[in-house]
Write a protein that holds these residues in place. Sequence first.
Motif, PDB file in Angstrom:
ATOM      1  N   LEU A  20      82.165 -33.046  -8.556  1.00 14.96           N
ATOM      2  CA  LEU A  20      82.274 -33.466  -7.156  1.00 14.96           C
ATOM      3  C   LEU A  20      82.304 -32.252  -6.231  1.00 14.96           C
ATOM      4  O   LEU A  20      81.641 -32.231  -5.196  1.00 14.96           O
ATOM      5  CB  LEU A  20      83.526 -34.320  -6.945  1.00 14.96           C
ATOM      6  CG  LEU A  20      83.512 -35.705  -7.588  1.00 14.96           C
ATOM      7  CD1 LEU A  20      84.882 -36.378  -7.447  1.00 14.96           C
ATOM      8  CD2 LEU A  20      82.429 -36.576  -6.976  1.00 14.96           C
ATOM      9  N   GLU A  21      83.067 -31.247  -6.602  1.00 19.41           N
ATOM     10  CA  GLU A  21      83.164 -30.048  -5.782  1.00 19.41           C
ATOM     11  C   GLU A  21      81.824 -29.299  -5.743  1.00 19.41           C
ATOM     12  O   GLU A  21      81.413 -28.810  -4.692  1.00 19.41           O
ATOM     13  CB  GLU A  21      84.270 -29.132  -6.302  1.00 19.41           C
ATOM     14  CG  GLU A  21      84.577 -27.980  -5.377  1.00 19.41           C
ATOM     15  CD  GLU A  21      84.980 -28.375  -3.974  1.00 19.41           C
ATOM     16  OE1 GLU A  21      84.660 -27.622  -3.033  1.00 19.41           O
ATOM     17  OE2 GLU A  21      85.603 -29.436  -3.789  1.00 19.41           O
ATOM     18  N   GLU A  22      81.135 -29.237  -6.876  1.00 20.09           N
ATOM     19  CA  GLU A  22      79.823 -28.588  -6.908  1.00 20.09           C
ATOM     20  C   GLU A  22      78.838 -29.303  -5.993  1.00 20.09           C
ATOM     21  O   GLU A  22      78.020 -28.670  -5.318  1.00 20.09           O
ATOM     22  CB  GLU A  22      79.284 -28.553  -8.334  1.00 20.09           C
ATOM     23  CG  GLU A  22      80.009 -27.573  -9.241  1.00 20.09           C
ATOM     24  CD  GLU A  22      79.609 -27.689 -10.698  1.00 20.09           C
ATOM     25  OE1 GLU A  22      78.839 -28.608 -11.062  1.00 20.09           O
ATOM     26  OE2 GLU A  22      80.084 -26.868 -11.495  1.00 20.09           O
ATOM     27  N   THR A  23      78.927 -30.632  -5.956  1.00 20.58           N
ATOM     28  CA  THR A  23      78.051 -31.416  -5.093  1.00 20.58           C
ATOM     29  C   THR A  23      78.359 -31.134  -3.628  1.00 20.58           C
ATOM     30  O   THR A  23      77.446 -30.950  -2.812  1.00 20.58           O
ATOM     31  CB  THR A  23      78.202 -32.915  -5.394  1.00 20.58           C
ATOM     32  OG1 THR A  23      77.897 -33.139  -6.778  1.00 20.58           O
ATOM     33  CG2 THR A  23      77.276 -33.752  -4.530  1.00 20.58           C
ATOM     34  N   LYS A  24      79.633 -31.068  -3.280  1.00 23.25           N
ATOM     35  CA  LYS A  24      80.027 -30.773  -1.904  1.00 23.25           C
ATOM     36  C   LYS A  24      79.559 -29.375  -1.490  1.00 23.25           C
ATOM     37  O   LYS A  24      79.090 -29.171  -0.372  1.00 23.25           O
ATOM     38  CB  LYS A  24      81.539 -30.896  -1.733  1.00 23.25           C
ATOM     39  CG  LYS A  24      82.033 -32.327  -1.823  1.00 23.25           C
ATOM     40  CD  LYS A  24      83.545 -32.368  -1.709  1.00 23.25           C
ATOM     41  CE  LYS A  24      84.085 -33.747  -1.961  1.00 23.25           C
ATOM     42  NZ  LYS A  24      85.551 -33.777  -1.916  1.00 23.25           N
TER      43      LYS A  24
ATOM     44  N   ILE B 189      74.963 -35.190   6.684  1.00 23.89           N
ATOM     45  CA  ILE B 189      75.786 -34.536   5.659  1.00 23.89           C
ATOM     46  C   ILE B 189      77.102 -35.293   5.511  1.00 23.89           C
ATOM     47  O   ILE B 189      77.610 -35.473   4.396  1.00 23.89           O
ATOM     48  CB  ILE B 189      76.020 -33.045   5.984  1.00 23.89           C
ATOM     49  CG1 ILE B 189      74.702 -32.267   5.911  1.00 23.89           C
ATOM     50  CG2 ILE B 189      77.077 -32.437   5.068  1.00 23.89           C
ATOM     51  CD1 ILE B 189      74.059 -32.195   4.531  1.00 23.89           C
ATOM     52  N   GLY B 190      77.648 -35.761   6.621  1.00 34.18           N
ATOM     53  CA  GLY B 190      78.875 -36.570   6.572  1.00 34.18           C
ATOM     54  C   GLY B 190      78.681 -37.832   5.750  1.00 34.18           C
ATOM     55  O   GLY B 190      79.545 -38.201   4.953  1.00 34.18           O
ATOM     56  N   LYS B 191      77.537 -38.492   5.929  1.00 30.47           N
ATOM     57  CA  LYS B 191      77.240 -39.702   5.147  1.00 30.47           C
ATOM     58  C   LYS B 191      77.187 -39.369   3.654  1.00 30.47           C
ATOM     59  O   LYS B 191      77.728 -40.105   2.825  1.00 30.47           O
ATOM     60  CB  LYS B 191      75.908 -40.307   5.575  1.00 30.47           C
ATOM     61  CG  LYS B 191      75.935 -40.967   6.926  1.00 30.47           C
ATOM     62  CD  LYS B 191      74.539 -41.477   7.272  1.00 30.47           C
ATOM     63  CE  LYS B 191      74.438 -41.916   8.714  1.00 30.47           C
ATOM     64  NZ  LYS B 191      73.067 -42.336   9.067  1.00 30.47           N
ATOM     65  N   TYR B 192      76.525 -38.276   3.325  1.00 31.99           N
ATOM     66  CA  TYR B 192      76.421 -37.898   1.916  1.00 31.99           C
ATOM     67  C   TYR B 192      77.777 -37.494   1.341  1.00 31.99           C
ATOM     68  O   TYR B 192      78.092 -37.822   0.192  1.00 31.99           O
ATOM     69  CB  TYR B 192      75.389 -36.786   1.709  1.00 31.99           C
ATOM     70  CG  TYR B 192      73.972 -37.309   1.714  1.00 31.99           C
ATOM     71  CD1 TYR B 192      73.452 -37.934   0.592  1.00 31.99           C
ATOM     72  CD2 TYR B 192      73.178 -37.204   2.848  1.00 31.99           C
ATOM     73  CE1 TYR B 192      72.161 -38.442   0.593  1.00 31.99           C
ATOM     74  CE2 TYR B 192      71.887 -37.705   2.855  1.00 31.99           C
ATOM     75  CZ  TYR B 192      71.384 -38.320   1.729  1.00 31.99           C
ATOM     76  OH  TYR B 192      70.108 -38.830   1.732  1.00 31.99           O
ATOM     77  N   ASN B 193      78.595 -36.808   2.131  1.00 40.80           N
ATOM     78  CA  ASN B 193      79.937 -36.458   1.665  1.00 40.80           C
ATOM     79  C   ASN B 193      80.761 -37.718   1.409  1.00 40.80           C
ATOM     80  O   ASN B 193      81.495 -37.792   0.419  1.00 40.80           O
ATOM     81  CB  ASN B 193      80.650 -35.545   2.672  1.00 40.80           C
ATOM     82  CG  ASN B 193      80.262 -34.101   2.510  1.00 40.80           C
ATOM     83  OD1 ASN B 193      79.998 -33.632   1.405  1.00 40.80           O
ATOM     84  ND2 ASN B 193      80.224 -33.376   3.613  1.00 40.80           N
ATOM     85  N   ASP B 194      80.633 -38.701   2.306  1.00 36.58           N
ATOM     86  CA  ASP B 194      81.341 -39.969   2.114  1.00 36.58           C
ATOM     87  C   ASP B 194      80.860 -40.670   0.847  1.00 36.58           C
ATOM     88  O   ASP B 194      81.649 -41.222   0.083  1.00 36.58           O
ATOM     89  CB  ASP B 194      81.154 -40.884   3.322  1.00 36.58           C
ATOM     90  CG  ASP B 194      81.860 -40.370   4.565  1.00 36.58           C
ATOM     91  OD1 ASP B 194      82.741 -39.485   4.443  1.00 36.58           O
ATOM     92  OD2 ASP B 194      81.523 -40.852   5.673  1.00 36.58           O
ATOM     93  N   MET B 195      79.537 -40.630   0.627  1.00 31.57           N
ATOM     94  CA  MET B 195      78.968 -41.253  -0.564  1.00 31.57           C
ATOM     95  C   MET B 195      79.491 -40.579  -1.834  1.00 31.57           C
ATOM     96  O   MET B 195      79.853 -41.257  -2.800  1.00 31.57           O
ATOM     97  CB  MET B 195      77.438 -41.151  -0.503  1.00 31.57           C
ATOM     98  CG  MET B 195      76.709 -42.115  -1.379  1.00 31.57           C
ATOM     99  SD  MET B 195      74.889 -41.953  -1.318  1.00 31.57           S
ATOM    100  CE  MET B 195      74.540 -41.644   0.402  1.00 31.57           C
ATOM    101  N   VAL B 196      79.558 -39.266  -1.818  1.00 31.61           N
ATOM    102  CA  VAL B 196      80.077 -38.518  -2.971  1.00 31.61           C
ATOM    103  C   VAL B 196      81.534 -38.907  -3.222  1.00 31.61           C
ATOM    104  O   VAL B 196      81.934 -39.126  -4.364  1.00 31.61           O
ATOM    105  CB  VAL B 196      79.941 -36.993  -2.742  1.00 31.61           C
ATOM    106  CG1 VAL B 196      80.729 -36.200  -3.774  1.00 31.61           C
ATOM    107  CG2 VAL B 196      78.483 -36.587  -2.763  1.00 31.61           C
TER     108      VAL B 196
END
Length: 70
Positions: free
Chosen positions: A6-10, A49-56
């Motif tokens: 998860l952190e790597e994705t962020k 990017i916010g949407k993708y962070n929420d999805m993650v």
Amino acid sequence: TLYKKLEETKIALRQVRDKIKNLAAQAENDKEITEDIKYTIYKQLDEEIGKYNDMVKVLGEEKEKEIMSI
């Protein structure tokens, strides 16, 4: 581990955001776009990017629940 992925994705999302912001700033410096367009790009980029962070985050929570239920 899950948290590491998860952190790597962020981190990857932040790197993409930073690269696009740098490209927009360079385009403004090169007079290819206006300052207004640059800030529009920044706003749209931050929203996406916010949407993708929420999805993650949601996917991570779902996976954690799945792991805990086993």
